[in-house]
Design a protein around this motif. Structure first.
Motif, short mmCIF file in Angstrom:
data_model
loop_
_atom_site.label_atom_id
_atom_site.label_comp_id
_atom_site.label_asym_id
_atom_site.label_seq_id
_atom_site.Cartn_x
_atom_site.Cartn_y
_atom_site.Cartn_z
N VAL A 135 0.94 -1.26 -0.05
CA VAL A 135 0.08 -0.01 -0.12
C VAL A 135 1.10 1.06 0.13
CG1 VAL A 135 -1.90 1.22 1.03
CG2 VAL A 135 -1.72 -1.25 1.16
N ASP A 136 1.77 1.58 -1.23
CA ASP A 136 2.39 2.67 -1.37
C ASP A 136 1.35 3.61 -1.63
OD1 ASP A 136 5.28 1.68 -1.11
OD2 ASP A 136 4.51 0.34 -2.70
N VAL A 137 0.42 3.69 -2.45
CA VAL A 137 -0.50 4.60 -3.12
C VAL A 137 -1.76 4.32 -2.37
CG1 VAL A 137 -1.43 5.90 -4.79
CG2 VAL A 137 1.02 5.11 -4.65
N TYR A 138 -2.67 5.22 -1.70
CA TYR A 138 -4.00 4.96 -1.18
C TYR A 138 -4.68 6.21 -1.38
CZ TYR A 138 -2.50 7.17 2.99
OH TYR A 138 -2.05 8.05 4.18
N ASN A 139 -6.00 5.99 -1.35
CA ASN A 139 -6.98 7.47 -1.36
C ASN A 139 -6.85 7.84 -2.66
OD1 ASN A 139 -9.01 8.69 -0.72
ND2 ASN A 139 -7.90 9.85 1.07
N ASP A 140 -6.41 7.27 -3.60
CA ASP A 140 -5.98 7.83 -5.01
C ASP A 140 -6.81 7.02 -6.10
OD1 ASP A 140 -4.69 8.24 -7.54
OD2 ASP A 140 -2.99 9.07 -6.40
N PRO A 141 -7.63 7.67 -7.05
CA PRO A 141 -8.21 6.95 -7.97
C PRO A 141 -7.55 6.11 -8.78
CG PRO A 141 -9.09 9.30 -8.19
CD PRO A 141 -7.82 9.04 -7.21
N LYS A 142 -6.07 6.28 -8.84
CA LYS A 142 -5.24 5.35 -9.78
C LYS A 142 -4.36 4.57 -8.83
CE LYS A 142 -5.38 8.26 -14.06
NZ LYS A 142 -4.55 9.02 -14.95
N ALA A 143 -4.83 4.47 -7.65
CA ALA A 143 -4.10 3.42 -6.82
C ALA A 143 -3.41 2.13 -7.38
CB ALA A 143 -4.65 3.47 -5.24
N VAL A 144 -4.42 1.46 -7.84
CA VAL A 144 -4.29 0.10 -8.31
C VAL A 144 -3.19 0.17 -9.45
CG1 VAL A 144 -5.14 -1.75 -9.74
CG2 VAL A 144 -6.49 -0.95 -7.76
N GLU A 145 -3.21 1.28 -10.33
CA GLU A 145 -2.13 1.31 -11.54
C GLU A 145 -0.86 1.52 -10.77
OE1 GLU A 145 -5.05 2.58 -11.47
OE2 GLU A 145 -6.13 1.53 -13.14
N LYS A 146 -0.97 2.53 -10.01
CA LYS A 146 0.29 2.90 -9.40
C LYS A 146 1.02 2.05 -8.38
CE LYS A 146 -0.94 8.06 -9.52
NZ LYS A 146 -1.42 9.26 -8.64
N ASN A 147 0.21 1.36 -7.86
CA ASN A 147 0.86 0.29 -6.83
C ASN A 147 1.44 -0.90 -7.73
OD1 ASN A 147 0.75 1.66 -4.46
ND2 ASN A 147 -1.49 1.03 -4.24
N LYS A 148 0.68 -1.21 -8.78
CA LYS A 148 1.07 -2.31 -9.57
C LYS A 148 2.29 -2.03 -10.34
CE LYS A 148 -0.33 -5.78 -13.07
NZ LYS A 148 -1.53 -6.21 -13.80
N ALA A 149 2.38 -0.78 -10.80
CA ALA A 149 3.66 -0.38 -11.46
C ALA A 149 4.96 -0.33 -10.43
CB ALA A 149 3.74 1.15 -11.93
N ILE A 150 4.76 0.21 -9.45
CA ILE A 150 5.72 0.11 -8.17
C ILE A 150 6.00 -1.31 -8.13
CG2 ILE A 150 6.38 0.74 -5.92
CD1 ILE A 150 4.35 3.08 -6.27
N GLU A 151 4.96 -2.21 -7.95
CA GLU A 151 5.31 -3.66 -7.43
C GLU A 151 6.18 -4.24 -8.71
OE1 GLU A 151 2.68 -7.79 -7.41
OE2 GLU A 151 1.58 -5.94 -7.96
N MET A 152 6.05 -3.84 -10.01
CA MET A 152 6.65 -4.41 -11.02
C MET A 152 8.04 -4.06 -10.88
SD MET A 152 4.76 -6.84 -12.71
CE MET A 152 5.67 -7.06 -13.85
N SER A 153 8.22 -2.89 -10.82
CA SER A 153 9.54 -2.25 -10.75
C SER A 153 10.47 -2.77 -9.62
CB SER A 153 9.56 -0.65 -10.63
OG SER A 153 10.66 -0.01 -10.48
N ARG A 154 9.78 -2.69 -8.47
CA ARG A 154 10.42 -3.24 -7.15
C ARG A 154 10.80 -4.77 -7.04
NH1 ARG A 154 6.59 -1.90 -2.98
NH2 ARG A 154 7.52 0.31 -2.67
N ASN A 155 10.00 -5.69 -8.04
CA ASN A 155 10.21 -6.94 -7.93
C ASN A 155 10.57 -7.57 -9.35
OD1 ASN A 155 9.10 -7.83 -5.22
ND2 ASN A 155 7.47 -6.22 -5.76
N LYS A 156 10.97 -6.55 -10.21
CA LYS A 156 11.30 -7.06 -11.44
C LYS A 156 12.28 -8.58 -11.54
CE LYS A 156 13.32 -5.46 -15.76
NZ LYS A 156 14.01 -4.63 -16.36
N GLU A 157 13.27 -8.50 -10.65
CA GLU A 157 14.18 -9.65 -10.67
C GLU A 157 13.58 -10.84 -10.49
OE1 GLU A 157 18.70 -10.37 -9.11
OE2 GLU A 157 17.90 -8.33 -9.08
N ARG A 158 12.58 -10.71 -9.17
CA ARG A 158 12.05 -11.81 -8.64
C ARG A 158 11.12 -12.44 -9.75
NH1 ARG A 158 8.44 -10.47 -5.42
NH2 ARG A 158 8.25 -12.65 -4.18
#
Length: 966
Positions: A135-158
């Protein structure tokens, strides 16, 4: 599957409706043994698996007889039996180390001269990526997209590594990020209830065999699937890996406790209230290691989602399973969630014909339970659990008084130890957005509708939306300092909330969707507002979280929320609006409405009939088909036709033959280094994925004599621990603290603090994980309370006490304090001595984390001596070659007056042939020159002969490697 020894039991099955042939199955009736029908349904699953897989080697006729003798021969709880599950489910945190181990096993088999391609799952394995989103981004209409982008970037190697595994290994499929939580996806989509072998990859289509669906998973809440009549439970990652490779799970034939349900839930009472009540009851009943099976007229009054909620929290009440047999409610749920009519009919015909369909208690084929417990559902009241354990239930009306007692009670599971002069501490805070608020003890700073436990239940989710709708209509506002989030366990939840016009009011209160994964329930709650963090820290406030999760152990949800309460989704919304946990909902208003009048909980709580009507309207089969169709496109794949075979289409999607319906997303275009190669190309510079050292120096044969590597002489006690030390305390989890050994390791390799990620994300790297073992800030090391230590290390203890970065332990020879990893390194490299850990009751309770065993092994821990062990953790320790020893009944470290300053010698036999399950092992604690030596008996908690073999080989993985290399 063999079944050769019982081929005479193979019988044809016809549809109970059309008479058409459905395939063949191994008939329990064909055993011609009346003992079958006295067996609980869950034990019948073990029996069917045994006769179907009996080959005279892995499964024998003697094993079948042991199960049949459950009552007549008093074998329950006293003998071991093998079990071969139909499939294995993984989540990505535990899945990555499993794939790392499989890749390393290929290297080890090759090094011993074997064929590395023999290392392949032999049963279907599904890995659902659900533990990485935060839950990096919350109370934001685009929270799903933003959190998923962070997730993919953060975990690319995994994710690259996971994707490599999906292509390198057979029978291994991956559900990409954004699909949901593994247990909810399993419930709604992956589970078959009855398996048709013709539908499986490589299955025989000419002579299909039908059998009960079953699974084991590397997440303890795999038990959720028990609510669907599918036998499933959590195992250690190491044990799951062996199951993938065709090894039977050796288990003590479990005792079954019958849980009789009567009546029905009252007005305003939710499935969450029910499960928290069940957890409290069964903890008192002491059902650890047992199966719990629900029966009685009350079962029919529970929806499938309610049953799944109860089954989900099996680990919290301590049982291996909380099983609901198949009945009409089960079949209705299959239809409700979009399974095909043809498959539902197959499940009905098979379950009724083979004795798996729930019958009345008076029926001749009704099972027998020697140990029972009962609950009248009408007596369940609204409640929460907390502030530190899921089985500490608090009735809703008792929360104000209970919280007040907790604040001043001595530090413990129900106490924070505040002095009277600090009970009213508070602080004014100006938030980042300029809003002002007052924080005090009991202020809620995190409110999360999260976890498969509750988000899989349409009634409680709709109820939360109705509460939010009523609150918005009355003009109530969410306190600005609370971090709010909604993380559904599947896309279906969002769909029906939108159709019911309930997502918008939830969003208006801050409960917008942030992603599809476990989030706050596993500690992926993200950062708080910096001003809130500073306020809590400066005033040492006991701040709180309220979440619809299944775990609330200290330090799990967030390092700064010392009080954590489990509650139903509608209560999460209500408490968040109130902003504090000590509110008396009967007497105090939640807030003031737009008309200036007080608004009470009763003013916004929905009527039961309204909830049911709304669910009936919006929760349709089409929702489930459409939601999963968005994940797995229609191209070449019909959801309706192949609903019981989704894993094939996952395989096609990941191979590039299928694309997500919205085109190429980040997962589809993710490039995989070494793609198509059977041996993984390890990158020595990686800080996410590393070849583990488990097979270093491994030989093809094992000496029959215990060498120095197995003997334990003059060992030091690394930690002296109390009761209920969880895998959250042991296993590296959550954020990596800036001053910790793991952080130093990463920074020495050029990793900046912002890129630390979490321990969970780095489970594929043993160097990081070893440094994070025993690093939970809430772990209490009793060794540091010793009078001699306090006197000698007073100055050091001032700095260590309450230190936020990680707990410390004592290096006894020098009487100095340091991080646990650093002390372990000194013992291993400077003192050349073995290490043990001493613990109290329920050592290793909590999530089934393999790193709670791998980490101690890598630190050099050779044995754990505890008052009692949690089932999965005991198994994991053996799987890593670590010896579990249990104090005799009524004894503990306290009764033997052990301080942890002694050196310990474990008197093991000289040869492996002399080691027997459950044998008595003497331990000598040699005190300092001015002390008294103590020798005491312990019970060897190696419970089965296969486990003796694992210990001999150095662990379960080494056992399998040697077998495959031959």
């Amino acid at each position: 599957m063999s079944g050769g020894l019982y081929s005479s039991c193979r019988t044809s099955l016809s549809s109970s409706k059309s008479g058409a042939s459905l395939g063949s199955y191994y008939s329990l009736q064909s055993l011609n043994d009346d003992r079958v029908w006295a067996l609980p349904y869950s034990i019948r699953v073990l029996l069917e698996s045994a006769i179907r897989n009996a080959d005279g080697s892995l499964v024998t006729k003697d094993d079948v007889e042991k199960i049949l003798s459950y009552y007549s021969g008093n074998t329950a709880g006293n003998v071991e039996v093998p079990f071969i599950p139909a499939r294995v489910v993984l989540q990505d945190f535990t899945g990555v180390p499993a794939v790392v181990d499989l890749a390393a096993m290929r290297d080890a088999v090759a090094a011993l001269g074997g064929n590395p391609q023999k290392v392949n799952p032999l049963v279907p394995v599904d890995l659902v990526v659900d533990h990485s989103v935060q839950v990096d981004v919350y109370n934001d209409p685009k929270a799903v997209e933003k959190n998923k982008a962070i997730e993919m970037s953060r975990n690319k190697e995994r994710f690259q590594f996971i994707k490599w595994g999906s292509k390198a290994f057979q029978n291994f499929r991956v559900v990409p990020p954004g699909a949901g939580i593994v247990h909810q996806v399993n419930l709604e989509y992956l589970a078959r209830v009855v398996v048709n072998s013709a539908d499986e990859e490589g299955g025989d289509k000419s002579a299909p065999v039908l059998y009960p669906d079953s699974c084991v998973g590397t997440d303890s809440h795999t038990t959720m699937i028990d609510g669907l009549g599918v036998a499933g439970w959590g195992v250690g990652g190491i044990e799951a890996e062996a199951a993938m490779l065709g090894q039977p799970i050796a288990m003590v034939l479990p005792l079954v406790v019958g849980f009789h349900l009567s009546g029905e839930l009252g007005v305003g009472v939710t499935a969450t209230d029910l499960v928290l009540t069940v957890v409290e009851m069964l903890r008192k009943k002491k059902v650890v290691g047992k199966f719990v099976e629900f029966y009685g007229p009350g079962v029919a009054k529970l929806s499938l989602a309610d049953r799944a909620t109860v089954a989900n929290m099996g680990p919290e009440y301590g049982a291996t399973m909380g099983f609901f047999p198949i009945d009409d409610v089960t079949l209705d749920y299959l239809t409700q969630t979009g399974r095909s009519d043809k498959h539902v009919e197959l499940c009905r015909s098979y379950a009724k014909e083979n004795g798996f369909f729930l019958v009345p208690e008076t029926d001749a084929k009704a099972p027998r339970y020697d140990d029972t417990i009962s609950l009248d559902l009408s007596t369940v009241v609204p409640c929460l659990s907390g502030p530190k354990r899921p089985h500490d239930r608090v009735a809703l009306h008792q929360m104000p008084s209970d919280w007040k007692q907790c604040l001043s009670a001595p530090v413990g599971f129900k106490g924070f130890g505040l002095k009277p002069e600090h009970l009213d501490d508070q602080i004014e805070v100006t938030l980042g957005g300029g809003e002002k608020c007052t924080l005090k003890h009991g202020s809620i700073v995190i409110a999360a509708i999260t976890s498969c436990t509750n988000t899989s239940n349409p009634e409680v989710m709709v109820a939360s939306g109705l509460v939010a709708k009523a609150a918005v209509e009355k003009g109530l506002k969410m306190p600005a300092h609370i971090k709010t989030s909604l993380a559904p366990g599947s896309n279906v939840v969002t769909d029906y909330l939108i159709e019911a016009n309930l997502l918008k009011p939830l969003e208006a209160l801050g409960f917008g969707v942030v992603g599809y994964g476990c989030t706050t329930c596993i500690g992926n709650s993200g950062e708080l507002d910096p001003a809130v963090t500073e306020a809590i820290t400066s005033k040492d406030l006991v701040s709180c979280s309220v979440l619809s999760g299944n775990r609330n152990f200290e330090g799990r949800v967030h390092p700064l929320t010392r009080g954590n309460y489990l509650a139903s989704p509608p209560l999460v919304v209500a408490y968040a609006l109130a902003g504090r946990v000590d509110i008396d909902f009967e007497k105090e208003p939640i807030g003031t409405g737009k008309d200036g009048s007080p608004v009470f909980l009763r003013d916004i709580w929905p009527d039961n009939q309204l909830i049911k009507q709304t669910v009936a309207k919006v929760n349709t089969p089409a929702k489930y088909r459409d939601a999963y169709e968005r994940i797995f496109t229609k191209r070449g794949f019909s959801i309706e036709k192949n609903v019981m075979r989704p894993i094939r289409s996952m395989k096609r999607m990941l191979s590039g033959k299928m694309l997500p319906s919205k085109g190429k997303d980040a997962w589809s275009i993710l490039k995989v280094p070494g793609e198509g190669q059977q041996l993984f190309q390890w990158d020595p510079e990686s800080t996410y994925i590393k070849q583990p050292p488990y097979f270093d120096g491994m030989t093809a044969e094992v000496s029959p004599v215990l060498g120095d590597a197995k003997k334990i002489k003059d060992a030091r006690c690394l930690l002296l621990l109390g009761d209920s030390v969880t895998t959250d305390h042991i296993s590296p989890a959550g954020n990596i603290a800036l001053k910790s050994p793991a952080a130093k390791y990463l920074m020495d390799r050029g990793v900046e603090r912002k890129d630390f990620n979490s321990y969970g994300a780095r489970r594929g790297h043993d160097e990081v994980m070893a440094r994070g073992t025993f690093a939970n800030v809430r772990m209490v090391n009793e060794l540091l309370k010793n009078e001699k230590v306090v006197a000698k290390c007073a100055d050091q203890l001032k700095g260590a006490k309450g230190a936020p970065e990680a707990p410390k332990t004592l290096h006894v020879p020098s009487m100095t304090l340091d991080y646990v990893y650093n002390v372990a390194q000194r013992y291993a490299n400077e003192d050349k001595c073995d290490m043990i850990v001493i613990a109290g009751l329920e050592y290793g309770t909590g999530s089934s984390r393999d790193w709670a065993a791998k980490g101690p092994y890598l630190l050099g821990m050779k044995a754990a001596i505890a008052t009692t062990f949690e089932r999965i953790h005991r198994s994991n320790l053996i799987g890593m070659g670590v010896l579990p020893l249990q104090f005799k009944d009524g004894e503990s470290s306290g009764t033997h007056k052990l301080t942890g300053l002694e050196t310990y010698t474990v008197h093991l036999p000289d040869t492996f042939d002399e080691i027997k399950p459950g044998m008595t092992i003497k331990v000598t604690a040699k005190a300092a020159p001015d002390g008294v030596n103590t020798t005491f008996d312990t019970t060897l908690r190696i419970d089965t002969m296969p486990e003796v073999g694992y210990f001999k080989n150095g662990g379960i993985l080494q056992t399998v490697v040697r077998q495959l290399a031959k």
